[in-house]
Motif scaffolding. Structure first.
Motif, PDB file in Angstrom:
ATOM      1  N   ARG A  23       0.878  -1.175   0.033  1.00 16.45           N
ATOM      2  CA  ARG A  23      -0.048   0.087   0.076  1.00 16.45           C
ATOM      3  C   ARG A  23       0.753   1.329   0.128  1.00 16.45           C
ATOM      4  O   ARG A  23       0.541   2.360  -0.547  1.00 16.45           O
ATOM      5  CB  ARG A  23      -1.085  -0.131   1.162  1.00 16.45           C
ATOM      6  N   VAL A  24       2.038   1.141   0.428  1.00 17.69           N
ATOM      7  CA  VAL A  24       2.820   2.264   0.869  1.00 17.69           C
ATOM      8  C   VAL A  24       3.415   2.498  -0.749  1.00 17.69           C
ATOM      9  O   VAL A  24       3.632   3.568  -1.471  1.00 17.69           O
ATOM     10  CB  VAL A  24       3.934   2.162   1.674  1.00 17.69           C
ATOM     11  N   ARG A  25       3.941   1.516  -1.486  1.00 14.35           N
ATOM     12  CA  ARG A  25       4.252   1.570  -2.907  1.00 14.35           C
ATOM     13  C   ARG A  25       3.210   2.281  -3.632  1.00 14.35           C
ATOM     14  O   ARG A  25       3.540   3.085  -4.626  1.00 14.35           O
ATOM     15  CB  ARG A  25       4.450   0.382  -3.394  1.00 14.35           C
ATOM     16  N   ALA A  26       1.971   1.911  -3.452  1.00 21.16           N
ATOM     17  CA  ALA A  26       0.767   2.454  -4.263  1.00 21.16           C
ATOM     18  C   ALA A  26       0.631   3.833  -4.299  1.00 21.16           C
ATOM     19  O   ALA A  26       0.418   4.743  -5.063  1.00 21.16           O
ATOM     20  CB  ALA A  26      -0.447   1.583  -4.144  1.00 21.16           C
ATOM     21  N   SER A  27       0.724   4.107  -2.942  1.00 19.26           N
ATOM     22  CA  SER A  27       0.447   5.484  -2.483  1.00 19.26           C
ATOM     23  C   SER A  27       1.722   6.594  -2.992  1.00 19.26           C
ATOM     24  O   SER A  27       1.727   7.516  -3.538  1.00 19.26           O
ATOM     25  CB  SER A  27       0.452   5.750  -1.122  1.00 19.26           C
ATOM     26  N   ALA A  28       3.113   6.038  -2.943  1.00 20.37           N
ATOM     27  CA  ALA A  28       4.168   6.701  -3.528  1.00 20.37           C
ATOM     28  C   ALA A  28       3.909   6.899  -5.021  1.00 20.37           C
ATOM     29  O   ALA A  28       4.374   7.944  -5.454  1.00 20.37           O
ATOM     30  CB  ALA A  28       5.498   6.185  -3.048  1.00 20.37           C
ATOM     31  N   LYS A  29       3.362   5.768  -5.628  1.00 22.62           N
ATOM     32  CA  LYS A  29       3.558   5.770  -7.038  1.00 22.62           C
ATOM     33  C   LYS A  29       2.112   6.837  -7.401  1.00 22.62           C
ATOM     34  O   LYS A  29       2.235   7.657  -8.487  1.00 22.62           O
ATOM     35  CB  LYS A  29       3.030   4.298  -7.667  1.00 22.62           C
ATOM     36  N   ALA A  30       1.054   7.135  -6.820  1.00 25.14           N
ATOM     37  CA  ALA A  30      -0.150   7.885  -7.055  1.00 25.14           C
ATOM     38  C   ALA A  30       0.592   9.417  -6.830  1.00 25.14           C
ATOM     39  O   ALA A  30       0.025  10.069  -7.427  1.00 25.14           O
ATOM     40  CB  ALA A  30      -1.202   7.477  -6.306  1.00 25.14           C
ATOM     41  N   ALA A  31       1.352   9.530  -5.864  1.00 23.98           N
ATOM     42  CA  ALA A  31       1.833  10.964  -5.736  1.00 23.98           C
ATOM     43  C   ALA A  31       3.166  11.225  -6.480  1.00 23.98           C
ATOM     44  O   ALA A  31       3.645  12.332  -6.442  1.00 23.98           O
ATOM     45  CB  ALA A  31       2.497  10.798  -4.186  1.00 23.98           C
ATOM     46  N   GLY A  32       3.233  10.410  -7.507  1.00 30.84           N
ATOM     47  CA  GLY A  32       4.494  10.575  -8.458  1.00 30.84           C
ATOM     48  C   GLY A  32       5.906  10.217  -7.979  1.00 30.84           C
ATOM     49  O   GLY A  32       6.826  10.708  -8.600  1.00 30.84           O
ATOM     50  N   HIS A  33       5.945   9.341  -6.773  1.00 31.71           N
ATOM     51  CA  HIS A  33       7.156   9.231  -6.493  1.00 31.71           C
ATOM     52  C   HIS A  33       7.702   7.720  -6.844  1.00 31.71           C
ATOM     53  O   HIS A  33       6.964   6.982  -7.050  1.00 31.71           O
ATOM     54  CB  HIS A  33       7.279   9.221  -4.926  1.00 31.71           C
ATOM     55  N   GLY A  34       8.757   7.328  -6.852  1.00 28.95           N
ATOM     56  CA  GLY A  34       9.318   6.052  -7.074  1.00 28.95           C
ATOM     57  C   GLY A  34       9.692   5.144  -5.869  1.00 28.95           C
ATOM     58  O   GLY A  34       9.185   5.434  -4.645  1.00 28.95           O
ATOM     59  N   ASP A  35      10.554   4.295  -6.093  1.00 19.93           N
ATOM     60  CA  ASP A  35      10.855   3.186  -5.271  1.00 19.93           C
ATOM     61  C   ASP A  35      11.745   3.731  -3.930  1.00 19.93           C
ATOM     62  O   ASP A  35      11.735   3.277  -2.857  1.00 19.93           O
ATOM     63  CB  ASP A  35      11.370   2.009  -5.745  1.00 19.93           C
ATOM     64  N   GLU A  36      12.311   4.759  -4.356  1.00 22.49           N
ATOM     65  CA  GLU A  36      13.270   5.374  -3.373  1.00 22.49           C
ATOM     66  C   GLU A  36      12.249   6.004  -1.954  1.00 22.49           C
ATOM     67  O   GLU A  36      12.548   6.098  -0.939  1.00 22.49           O
ATOM     68  CB  GLU A  36      14.101   6.452  -3.738  1.00 22.49           C
ATOM     69  N   GLU A  37      11.258   6.667  -2.511  1.00 22.90           N
ATOM     70  CA  GLU A  37      10.587   7.162  -1.748  1.00 22.90           C
ATOM     71  C   GLU A  37       9.712   6.142  -0.876  1.00 22.90           C
ATOM     72  O   GLU A  37       9.445   6.228   0.474  1.00 22.90           O
ATOM     73  CB  GLU A  37       9.319   8.153  -2.096  1.00 22.90           C
ATOM     74  N   ALA A  38       9.324   4.885  -1.519  1.00 25.54           N
ATOM     75  CA  ALA A  38       8.515   3.897  -0.574  1.00 25.54           C
ATOM     76  C   ALA A  38       9.612   3.320   0.310  1.00 25.54           C
ATOM     77  O   ALA A  38       9.084   3.118   1.326  1.00 25.54           O
ATOM     78  CB  ALA A  38       7.838   2.844  -1.570  1.00 25.54           C
ATOM     79  N   ALA A  39      11.047   2.931  -0.210  1.00 31.44           N
ATOM     80  CA  ALA A  39      11.907   2.604   0.859  1.00 31.44           C
ATOM     81  C   ALA A  39      12.072   3.496   2.021  1.00 31.44           C
ATOM     82  O   ALA A  39      12.038   3.026   3.240  1.00 31.44           O
ATOM     83  CB  ALA A  39      13.163   2.217  -0.087  1.00 31.44           C
ATOM     84  N   ARG A  40      12.276   4.832   1.659  1.00 31.57           N
ATOM     85  CA  ARG A  40      12.248   5.801   2.904  1.00 31.57           C
ATOM     86  C   ARG A  40      11.186   5.757   3.624  1.00 31.57           C
ATOM     87  O   ARG A  40      11.293   5.797   4.854  1.00 31.57           O
ATOM     88  CB  ARG A  40      12.423   7.302   2.325  1.00 31.57           C
ATOM     89  N   MET A  41       9.927   5.633   3.144  1.00 34.18           N
ATOM     90  CA  MET A  41       8.785   5.781   4.039  1.00 34.18           C
ATOM     91  C   MET A  41       8.470   4.394   4.832  1.00 34.18           C
ATOM     92  O   MET A  41       8.166   4.482   6.152  1.00 34.18           O
ATOM     93  CB  MET A  41       7.387   5.922   3.117  1.00 34.18           C
ATOM     94  N   VAL A  42       8.938   3.134   4.263  1.00 28.29           N
ATOM     95  CA  VAL A  42       8.824   2.054   5.003  1.00 28.29           C
ATOM     96  C   VAL A  42       9.722   2.010   6.227  1.00 28.29           C
ATOM     97  O   VAL A  42       9.579   1.522   7.332  1.00 28.29           O
ATOM     98  CB  VAL A  42       9.023   0.734   3.888  1.00 28.29           C
ATOM     99  N   GLY A  43      11.052   2.488   5.727  1.00 25.69           N
ATOM    100  CA  GLY A  43      12.237   2.338   7.090  1.00 25.69           C
ATOM    101  C   GLY A  43      11.524   3.291   7.912  1.00 25.69           C
ATOM    102  O   GLY A  43      11.973   2.838   9.135  1.00 25.69           O
ATOM    103  N   ALA A  44      11.080   4.557   7.755  1.00 27.04           N
ATOM    104  CA  ALA A  44      10.791   5.272   8.739  1.00 27.04           C
ATOM    105  C   ALA A  44       9.871   4.722   9.587  1.00 27.04           C
ATOM    106  O   ALA A  44       9.598   4.885  10.827  1.00 27.04           O
ATOM    107  CB  ALA A  44      10.150   6.755   8.108  1.00 27.04           C
ATOM    108  N   ILE A  45       8.667   4.114   8.917  1.00 27.60           N
ATOM    109  CA  ILE A  45       7.728   3.480   9.827  1.00 27.60           C
ATOM    110  C   ILE A  45       7.977   2.381  10.724  1.00 27.60           C
ATOM    111  O   ILE A  45       7.719   2.381  11.847  1.00 27.60           O
ATOM    112  CB  ILE A  45       6.555   2.965   8.778  1.00 27.60           C
ATOM    113  N   LEU A  46       9.115   1.285  10.140  1.00 27.43           N
ATOM    114  CA  LEU A  46       9.376   0.247  10.921  1.00 27.43           C
ATOM    115  C   LEU A  46      10.404   0.905  12.064  1.00 27.43           C
ATOM    116  O   LEU A  46      10.459   0.299  12.963  1.00 27.43           O
ATOM    117  CB  LEU A  46      10.031  -0.854   9.802  1.00 27.43           C
ATOM    118  N   SER A  47      10.972   1.773  11.761  1.00 29.95           N
ATOM    119  CA  SER A  47      12.115   2.358  12.741  1.00 29.95           C
ATOM    120  C   SER A  47      11.429   2.672  14.072  1.00 29.95           C
ATOM    121  O   SER A  47      12.202   2.610  14.852  1.00 29.95           O
ATOM    122  CB  SER A  47      12.894   3.189  12.222  1.00 29.95           C
ATOM    123  N   VAL A  48      10.113   3.174  13.909  1.00 32.55           N
ATOM    124  CA  VAL A  48       9.505   3.395  15.457  1.00 32.55           C
ATOM    125  C   VAL A  48       8.877   2.335  16.158  1.00 32.55           C
ATOM    126  O   VAL A  48       8.149   2.522  17.025  1.00 32.55           O
ATOM    127  CB  VAL A  48       8.750   4.619  15.018  1.00 32.55           C
TER     128      VAL A  48
END
Length: 643
Positions: free
Chosen positions: A173-198
C-alpha cells in the motif's frame, strides 16, 4: 453551531471523551440532557466491566439501538475513545461500528474530523487492520495525491508507535501511495524504513518484514533509520529470522560490525537481548516451547566477535522472556568460537542440544573447560530413556552423536574411566552395574575413539571384586562369621538370669530362658510358665533389644515382638512387629506367670485377692473365676485409673 468538528475530539485524554454529548449539544439541543446522561452511563459501565471490555461493547450496542441514525457515528466514536488502552479489539469494534453507520445511513462525513479521529485511534492502538484500506481510499478521495501520501505516512507512523499489530500488506500500500503521488521506489523505501524504525517489541508479520527486506536492500536507509531498525525486536510467534535478514540486507549488520552503529546498551546487551527474545516462542495450543535461533544470528555473532571481545563484558545467553533459563548449544558454541566471554550461571542451568538439527559442529564448546563437560553430560542424557516417552536407553555415548570432536572424546574417556575404576576397585554389586553400563556405552564408534580402552578393561579383572566382597562378608550369606562372633561374646557376658533381669529389665521367666539357651527345654519352661510375651520399647512404650536368634530373617534392627496368645516366641524379621501399647491393669490383680511389671500376655493367669482366677480365651476381654472375680474389662480399667 461548531464549525470545525475536529475540535470535538478529546483534548485532556481519550478516557474522558465527551464527543457525543458535545455534538448533540451543538446539533440536537433537545437531546442534550439524554446525551450527557448516556455519556455518564458510559463512564460507570466501563468502570464496572473494565476487566471485560467486550461486555461493555455489547451493552453499548443495546443502547445504540434506541438512538437516532445521525447520532450513531458520534456515539460509537465516543465509546471507542474511552476504550483506547483496553486492547485493539474492543476499540476497533467501536471504530468499525461508527464507520459502518456512516456508510449504511449515508451520513455526511467531516474530512478533518475523520482524519484526526483516525490518527487518535491509530496512536492509541485501537485501529482495526481491516479499516486500513478504507482509510487509505478515504484519504485519496478527499485529498490530492501528494497530501494523501503525507497523511498516510503520518497515519502509519502513529500506528507503528502503538501496541497494535501492523498490517501485513503495508509495503504494497505504501508503494501504491508513493506511485500515485508521483514518487518512485526510493520514496517507498524511505517511508517503509521510517515506519518500521519506530516499531518496538510488538508483533510484526513475517510477510511485512520479508517485503521490507526487498525494498530496503535495494535502497538502504540512512544510519539514523538503521539505528531504529536494530531496536525493533519483533514479538509473537517468530524466531526473529525475517527481522535479522532485513537487518543484514539493509546494511544495519554491516554498520554494527564497522562500529558506525551502536545499539542501545551496547552490542553485548543487544546480543543477549536477542537470545532472550527468541529462545522460546508462544505455541498455537498455548504455552511456550524452546526453539533454535536462526542461522543468521549465529553468523552475526561471529561477525560481531571482535567488537564483543573489545568490550570486555561477558554476554548473558541463558535468559529468556519467560521464567525459564537455559543455554542453546549452538549459540554458546558461536560465542566461544568468536572468543566472546559468556556469563556462567552455574551447572544447574541446563543446556539444549539439537542433535541432527544442530547448525554447528560444537567443537569450540566441547573444548571449553567449563562448558565442555556439561555438553557431554547433555548429549549423554539424550541417550537415556525420556521421562515422557517409552523409548529404551540407546546404545553408545556422546562420541556416537558428535564424532570427531576431541573435547567430547576426552569427556567420554573420563566417564568410561570411572566405570573401569569401579570394576577394578569396587565390590560385586558396583562392578555388576558398571559392567552393564560399559556394555551399553562402548559401541564401535566409542571404542574406536578411545585409545587404550581394551587394555584398561583387561586390567580390571572381575575376580578382585569377588574376593573383596567375600573377605568383607555378605549379609545374604547363611552364616556371617563376624556377626556370629559378636553374639557369642554377648552370650558369654550373660552369666546369670539375675544379671539379665537387672540389665535388660526382663521378667524372671524370660531372663532364665535367655540365660539357659534356646533349646526345647527352655521353650517348654516358657510354655509352662505362662505363654507368650511382649516387651516395652522406645517407640510407643516398647524397648528394643538384641535378637536372640540371628539369621537370614534378621534384615532389620533386631527387636523382640509378641505373638499375642501363643506360648512360643517368634523372632524378629520383615513385617513381624507387635502392636504398640500395653493396657493399664488394676493394681489389685497380680500375674502368676512371672511376667513381671514390664510384661503382659493375653494368656497369662491373673489372680485376684478373693482367690478366683481364670485364663480367658484368646481375644477375650472379660470373664469370672470360681471366687466370683471378673477379668478386668474396659470399665474396670477406667475405674482403676480414676482411683
Amino acid at each position: 453551531m461548531i464549525v470545525s468538528l475536529d475540535a470535538l475530539l478529546p483534548v485532556s485524554g481519550p478516557h474522558s471523551s465527551t464527543t457525543y454529548a458535545d455534538w448533540v449539544a451543538a446539533h440536537d439541543p433537545g437531546a442534550a440532557g439524554v446525551a450527557r446522561d448516556l455519556v455518564e452511563d458510559m463512564r460507570t459501565e466501563l468502570a464496572r466491566s473494565r476487566h471485560k471490555p467486550g461486555r461493555f461493547v455489547d451493552r453499548m450496542t443495546a443502547r445504540a439501538r434506541r438512538l437516532p441514525a445521525a447520532h450513531l457515528p458520534w456515539f460509537w466514536d465516543t465509546v471507542g475513545h474511552r476504550l483506547i488502552g483496553y486492547g485493539s479489539r474492543p476499540g476497533g469494534r467501536a471504530y468499525a461500528a461508527a464507520r459502518a453507520a456512516e456508510a449504511e445511513h449515508g451520513l455526511p462525513v467531516d474530512p478533518g474530523y475523520r482524519r484526526a479521529n483516525a490518527l487518535l485511534f491509530a496512536a492509541g492502538g485501537a485501529m482495526p487492520a481491516k479499516e486500513f484500506g478504507a482509510h487509505q481510499r478515504f484519504l485519496a478521495d478527499t485529498l490530492d495525491p501528494a497530501a494523501a501520501h503525507t497523511a498516510l505516512e503520518a497515519f502509519l507512523t502513529a500506528w507503528a508507535g502503538s501496541r497494535a499489530d501492523l498490517p501485513a500488506d503495508l509495503v504494497r500500500r505504501v508503494r501504491a501511495s508513493a506511485k500515485a503521488a508521483g514518487h518512485g521506489d526510493e520514496e517507498a523505501a524511505r517511508m517503509v524504513g521510517a515506519i518500521l524504525s519506530v516499531t518496538r517489541e510488538k508483533s510484526v508479520p513475517e510477510a511485512l518484514l520479508t517485503a521490507a527486506e526487498t525494498v530496503l536492500t535495494a535502497r538502504p536507509p540512512a544510519d539514523a533509520v538503521l539505528a531504529g531498525l536494530v531496536e525493533v525486536f519483533p514479538a509473537g510467534v517468530t524466531d526473529g529470522g525475517a527481522w535479522l535478514r532485513m537487518l543484514i540486507g539493509c546494511g544495519a549488520a554491516e554498520a554494527m560490525e564497522a562500529g558506525r552503529l551502536v545499539p542501545e546498551g551496547g552490542l553485548v546487551h543487544w546480543v543477549g537481548r536477542s537470545v532472550c527474545m527468541y529462545q522460546y516462542a508462544l505455541q498455537s495450543g498455548g504455552g511456550v516451547a524452546r526453539q533454535p535461533l536462526p542461522a543468521e544470528f549465529l553468523d552475526l555473532v561471529g561477525r560481531l566477535g571482535p567488537r564483543l571481545r573489545a568490550g570486555g563484558t561477558p554476554v548473558a545467553v541463558h535468559t529468556t522472556r519467560y521464567h525459564y533459563q537455559g543455554f542453546d548449544a549452538d549459540v554458546l558454541d558461536a560465542c566461544l568460537a568468536a572468543g566472546v566471554a559468556v556469563v556462567d550461571p552455574g551447572p544447574e542451568v541446563r543446556m539444549r542440544f539439537w542433535g541432527e538439527g544442530s547448525r554447528r559442529d560444537l567443537a569450540a564448546l566441547a573444548a571449553d573447560p567449563v562448558f565442555g563437560p556439561r555438553l557431554e553430560g547433555t548429549v549423554h542424557a539424550d541417550l537415556l530413556p525420556g521421562h515422557w516417552t517409552v523409548r529404551p536407553r540407546r546404545s553408545g555415548s556422546a562420541v556416537t552423536l558428535l564424532p570427531g570432536i576431541e573435547g567430547i572424546a576426552h569427556e567420554v574417556a573420563v566417564r568410561v574411566g570411572k566405570l573401569v575404576d569401579t570394576v577394578a576397585g569396587g565390590g560385586m554389586a558396583g562392578a555388576e552395574e558398571a559392567v552393564a553400563e560399559l556394555e551399553t556405552l562402548l559401541d564401535r564408534p566409542t571404542v574406536a575413539a578411545l585409545d587404550g580402552i581394551v587394555d584398561a578393561l583387561a586390567e580390571a579383572a572381575g575376580p578382585g571384586a569377588l574376593r573383596r566382597s567375600l573377605a568383607a562378608g555378605l549379609p545374604e550369606e547363611l552364616a556371617w562369621p563376624a556377626l556370629e562372633s559378636v553374639y557369642a561374646e554377648f552370650a558369654e557376658s550373660a552369666k546369670s538370669a539375675d544379671a539379665l533381669e537387672a540389665d535388660l529389665g526382663l521378667g524372671e521367666v524370660w531372663a532364665r530362658r535367655l540365660a539357659g539357651g534356646y533349646g526345647a527345654a527352655a521353650d517348654s519352661a516358657v510354655e509352662a510358665a505362662g505363654g507368650s510375651w511382649r516387651r516395652r520399647g522406645t517407640a510407643a512404650g516398647w524397648r528394643s533389644g538384641p535378637c536372640p536368634r540371628p539369621g537370614p530373617s534378621c534384615r532389620t534392627a533386631p527387636r523382640w515382638v509378641s505373638t499375642s496368645g501363643r506360648s512360643r516366641a517368634r523372632w524378629c524379621g520383615p513385617g513381624r512387629t507387635g502392636r504398640p501399647g500395653i493396657p493399664q491393669w488394676p493394681a489389685r490383680w497380680t500375674c502368676t506367670s512371672g511376667c513381671g511389671p514390664n510384661w503382659r500376655a493375653r494368656s497369662c493367669c491373673w489372680r485376684c485377692p478373693a482367690g478366683g482366677s481364670r485364663t480367658p480365651r484368646r481375644g477375650s476381654r472379660s470373664g469370672s473365676g470360681p471366687g466370683g472375680c471378673r477379668w478386668p474389662g474396659t470399665t474396670a480399667r477406667r475405674r482403676a485409673r480414676s482411683r
